[in-house]
Design a protein around this motif. Sequence first.
Motif, PDB file in Angstrom:
ATOM      1  N   ARG A 482     -21.590 -11.822  51.382  1.00  0.00           N
ATOM      2  CA  ARG A 482     -21.198 -12.582  50.193  1.00  0.00           C
ATOM      3  C   ARG A 482     -22.237 -13.651  49.866  1.00  0.00           C
ATOM      4  O   ARG A 482     -22.477 -13.961  48.702  1.00  0.00           O
ATOM      5  CB  ARG A 482     -19.829 -13.232  50.391  1.00  0.00           C
ATOM      6  N   VAL A 483     -22.829 -14.228  50.897  1.00  0.00           N
ATOM      7  CA  VAL A 483     -23.912 -15.178  50.657  1.00  0.00           C
ATOM      8  C   VAL A 483     -25.060 -14.469  49.938  1.00  0.00           C
ATOM      9  O   VAL A 483     -25.655 -14.998  48.986  1.00  0.00           O
ATOM     10  CB  VAL A 483     -24.406 -15.805  51.978  1.00  0.00           C
ATOM     11  N   GLY A 484     -25.345 -13.241  50.372  1.00  0.00           N
ATOM     12  CA  GLY A 484     -26.385 -12.456  49.718  1.00  0.00           C
ATOM     13  C   GLY A 484     -26.049 -12.134  48.276  1.00  0.00           C
ATOM     14  O   GLY A 484     -26.907 -12.224  47.387  1.00  0.00           O
ATOM     15  N   SER A 485     -24.794 -11.762  48.022  1.00  0.00           N
ATOM     16  CA  SER A 485     -24.384 -11.425  46.656  1.00  0.00           C
ATOM     17  C   SER A 485     -24.363 -12.646  45.748  1.00  0.00           C
ATOM     18  O   SER A 485     -24.546 -12.527  44.533  1.00  0.00           O
ATOM     19  CB  SER A 485     -23.007 -10.756  46.670  1.00  0.00           C
ATOM     20  N   MET A 486     -24.129 -13.829  46.334  1.00  0.00           N
ATOM     21  CA  MET A 486     -24.171 -15.064  45.550  1.00  0.00           C
ATOM     22  C   MET A 486     -25.614 -15.471  45.258  1.00  0.00           C
ATOM     23  O   MET A 486     -25.915 -16.008  44.184  1.00  0.00           O
ATOM     24  CB  MET A 486     -23.462 -16.195  46.305  1.00  0.00           C
ATOM     25  N   ALA A 487     -26.513 -15.219  46.198  1.00  0.00           N
ATOM     26  CA  ALA A 487     -27.910 -15.612  46.025  1.00  0.00           C
ATOM     27  C   ALA A 487     -28.675 -14.675  45.096  1.00  0.00           C
ATOM     28  O   ALA A 487     -29.628 -15.095  44.424  1.00  0.00           O
ATOM     29  CB  ALA A 487     -28.606 -15.669  47.384  1.00  0.00           C
ATOM     30  N   ALA A 488     -28.253 -13.407  45.047  1.00  0.00           N
ATOM     31  CA  ALA A 488     -29.003 -12.400  44.279  1.00  0.00           C
ATOM     32  C   ALA A 488     -29.178 -12.769  42.800  1.00  0.00           C
ATOM     33  O   ALA A 488     -30.306 -12.688  42.277  1.00  0.00           O
ATOM     34  CB  ALA A 488     -28.332 -11.032  44.413  1.00  0.00           C
ATOM     35  N   PRO A 489     -28.117 -13.178  42.090  1.00  0.00           N
ATOM     36  CA  PRO A 489     -28.312 -13.526  40.675  1.00  0.00           C
ATOM     37  C   PRO A 489     -29.238 -14.720  40.481  1.00  0.00           C
ATOM     38  O   PRO A 489     -29.989 -14.775  39.509  1.00  0.00           O
ATOM     39  CB  PRO A 489     -26.890 -13.846  40.199  1.00  0.00           C
ATOM     40  N   ALA A 490     -29.178 -15.678  41.407  1.00  0.00           N
ATOM     41  CA  ALA A 490     -30.022 -16.867  41.272  1.00  0.00           C
ATOM     42  C   ALA A 490     -31.503 -16.507  41.348  1.00  0.00           C
ATOM     43  O   ALA A 490     -32.347 -17.129  40.685  1.00  0.00           O
ATOM     44  CB  ALA A 490     -29.665 -17.883  42.349  1.00  0.00           C
ATOM     45  N   VAL A 491     -31.836 -15.491  42.144  1.00  0.00           N
ATOM     46  CA  VAL A 491     -33.238 -15.091  42.303  1.00  0.00           C
ATOM     47  C   VAL A 491     -33.798 -14.536  41.000  1.00  0.00           C
ATOM     48  O   VAL A 491     -35.009 -14.632  40.731  1.00  0.00           O
ATOM     49  CB  VAL A 491     -33.363 -14.058  43.443  1.00  0.00           C
ATOM     50  N   LEU A 492     -32.930 -13.958  40.164  1.00  0.00           N
ATOM     51  CA  LEU A 492     -33.395 -13.397  38.896  1.00  0.00           C
ATOM     52  C   LEU A 492     -34.006 -14.459  37.993  1.00  0.00           C
ATOM     53  O   LEU A 492     -34.801 -14.148  37.105  1.00  0.00           O
ATOM     54  CB  LEU A 492     -32.226 -12.706  38.169  1.00  0.00           C
ATOM     55  N   ILE A 493     -33.651 -15.711  38.218  1.00  0.00           N
ATOM     56  CA  ILE A 493     -34.216 -16.799  37.419  1.00  0.00           C
ATOM     57  C   ILE A 493     -35.714 -16.928  37.667  1.00  0.00           C
ATOM     58  O   ILE A 493     -36.466 -17.397  36.810  1.00  0.00           O
ATOM     59  CB  ILE A 493     -33.501 -18.126  37.757  1.00  0.00           C
ATOM     60  N   LEU A 494     -36.174 -16.466  38.837  1.00  0.00           N
ATOM     61  CA  LEU A 494     -37.584 -16.597  39.193  1.00  0.00           C
ATOM     62  C   LEU A 494     -38.499 -15.792  38.277  1.00  0.00           C
ATOM     63  O   LEU A 494     -39.709 -16.056  38.227  1.00  0.00           O
ATOM     64  CB  LEU A 494     -37.790 -16.156  40.646  1.00  0.00           C
ATOM     65  N   ASP A 495     -37.936 -14.788  37.562  1.00  0.00           N
ATOM     66  CA  ASP A 495     -38.812 -13.982  36.699  1.00  0.00           C
ATOM     67  C   ASP A 495     -39.365 -14.781  35.528  1.00  0.00           C
ATOM     68  O   ASP A 495     -40.296 -14.344  34.854  1.00  0.00           O
ATOM     69  CB  ASP A 495     -38.086 -12.733  36.210  1.00  0.00           C
ATOM     70  N   GLU A 496     -38.806 -15.982  35.260  1.00  0.00           N
ATOM     71  CA  GLU A 496     -39.362 -16.840  34.230  1.00  0.00           C
ATOM     72  C   GLU A 496     -40.709 -17.412  34.654  1.00  0.00           C
ATOM     73  O   GLU A 496     -41.543 -17.761  33.823  1.00  0.00           O
ATOM     74  CB  GLU A 496     -38.385 -17.980  33.914  1.00  0.00           C
ATOM     75  N   PHE A 497     -40.928 -17.521  35.967  1.00  0.00           N
ATOM     76  CA  PHE A 497     -42.192 -18.028  36.485  1.00  0.00           C
ATOM     77  C   PHE A 497     -43.167 -16.888  36.773  1.00  0.00           C
ATOM     78  O   PHE A 497     -44.360 -16.992  36.474  1.00  0.00           O
ATOM     79  CB  PHE A 497     -41.944 -18.828  37.763  1.00  0.00           C
ATOM     80  N   LEU A 498     -42.639 -15.805  37.370  1.00  0.00           N
ATOM     81  CA  LEU A 498     -43.459 -14.632  37.675  1.00  0.00           C
ATOM     82  C   LEU A 498     -42.552 -13.401  37.658  1.00  0.00           C
ATOM     83  O   LEU A 498     -41.640 -13.291  38.491  1.00  0.00           O
ATOM     84  CB  LEU A 498     -44.120 -14.791  39.050  1.00  0.00           C
ATOM     85  N   PRO A 499     -42.745 -12.492  36.714  1.00  0.00           N
ATOM     86  CA  PRO A 499     -41.827 -11.353  36.552  1.00  0.00           C
ATOM     87  C   PRO A 499     -41.623 -10.511  37.813  1.00  0.00           C
ATOM     88  O   PRO A 499     -40.561  -9.938  38.018  1.00  0.00           O
ATOM     89  CB  PRO A 499     -42.491 -10.529  35.435  1.00  0.00           C
TER      90      PRO A 499
END
Length: 572
Positions: A482-499
């Motif tokens: 569940r920690v992984g599933s909660m963290a996964a969407p947050a990582v998608l924000i990183l594509d604003e810096f590097l796709p």
Amino acid sequence: MGFSDILDQIGGVGLFQIIHVTLLSIPGLLMASQNLLNNFTAGIPGHHCYVPNGTSWALDQNISVLEVDAPEMLQAYIPMDTNSKPSKCRRFRKAQWHLVMANMSAVRTHVNFTEAETETCQDGWTYDRTEFDATIVSEWNLVCTLRPLKQMSQTIYMGGVLAGAIIFGGLSDKFGRRALLIWSYFQLATLGTCTAFTNSYLTYCILRFLTGMAVSGVILNSVSLKVEWIPTKSRTVVGTLSSFFFTFGQMILAGVAYQLRDWRKLQVAVCAPYFICFLYSWWFSESARWLILNRRSEDALKQIHRVARINGKPEMVDKITLEVLESNMQKEIQSSKSIYTMYDLLRTRVMRKISVCLMFVWFSTSFAYYGLAMDLQKFGVSIYLIQVIFGAVDIPAKLLAMTSLSFLGRPISQAGCLLLSAAAIFANIFVPSDMQTLRTTFAVLGKGLTSASFTCVYLFTGELYPTVIRQTGMGFSSTMARVGSMAAPAVLILDEFLPTLPSVVYGGSAVVAGVISLFLPETLNVPLPETIDDVEEKWGTQKQTSQTMKETVALQDMKEGEDGKSTGLDAL
């Protein structure tokens, strides 16, 4: 004779096991709907700032509105973004008719144009109803500056699943698998249905959190009830086949969401059926293993006799008595007098090794899975079609996992699924963004392999932890998922810096977990451990035995060397 032998004597995989596993697996058809529901209930429809009626302005300028169609009218009010598409979050302060009517002399004569100034959407948004009739995004305007709230709703839901894994895992070891499963069905059905009638975002998130808790209760207790009533040799096939219900559930979700494009109707459609599960769940038998280990041997004997009768083995009712049962489970009964906590998962050497390794495997599997499965709108095709494809790929992936688990064993299968999924994720980094078909293919392959990894780890975890603390162990491991599933969407924000950065993070995590899973002990055709001592004896002595053999060989070599030296001296 251990409990696995008793199961073989009362029919092995008989009629009871078939009915039992089927009824426990049916809710899995809608379990996928709960975890992936946000793709549809919180889908982001096409949108732009609300455009005021331009008719009065056009008439004042002696322009016939019949000369201006809807797309052209939109260009006068909405600026274009960097992709030459109408901006979703800004509009012109004043209508820029010269952008669409530069060929009209009336416009050029009567309008003095200045530099176009833009502003945020002051009057709300207009939403495209082609793909969705209504979502929580369009209902509560979770776009532009409020767009993070859309993803927060999924994070909050996964937070509920996390809390449920911790709470229900421990409670089911104390109060039993059956009781907690019945309650979880009721909680999921009631609160999930009530979510459809909420009128505020805050209430929606609270109910989704509580629904997520119930989802954990259903998953954890269903897995334990399946594993604890299935003979050792059949666990792999039964575990894999029952996971196909979740696979078909993903495709069912796409069909239901396609027909019900209003998020409230969809919410009711995927939650109300759990009332049926609640009603038939009273038929389930409590885990006899759990009853024995909680000093309720008479109740356990009744359940065993019930299973024997259903499986067509009535003669075993007289043969398996309370004395026979207790004498063969004496070791486990003595162990059950101890009180176990989460600390026991880390207290002993082998249990600590298992728990730490599973922590990484669960986290990375869930992390990569939801990183791929919760961002379906980025592929440029129908969200309903891609959901069907993502569901269908699980079928060959899980068949591959089942074959691998049966012939190659658990650790190799687990590592293979994670490492191959990482390879698919990394491959997408080098595919140009305009090659959507190839990118989608790699994403589908990666998603299928992470799904196969889930199949492996669910079965593997249930086999590694002993009965006395199995639910606590499942809860601990699931917590990391569940920690992984909660963290996964947050990582998608990183594509604003590097796709490519999200893919690097997802793939790197899978590689680390794949290597770590190779350190877990093999459980293929090994009876379920009942106590912590069983775990230490089964897998803690393997290394010690190997070391002892090496030391023995070394001593023999030394002795032979000394004997040879002594013989040489005697000869002299």
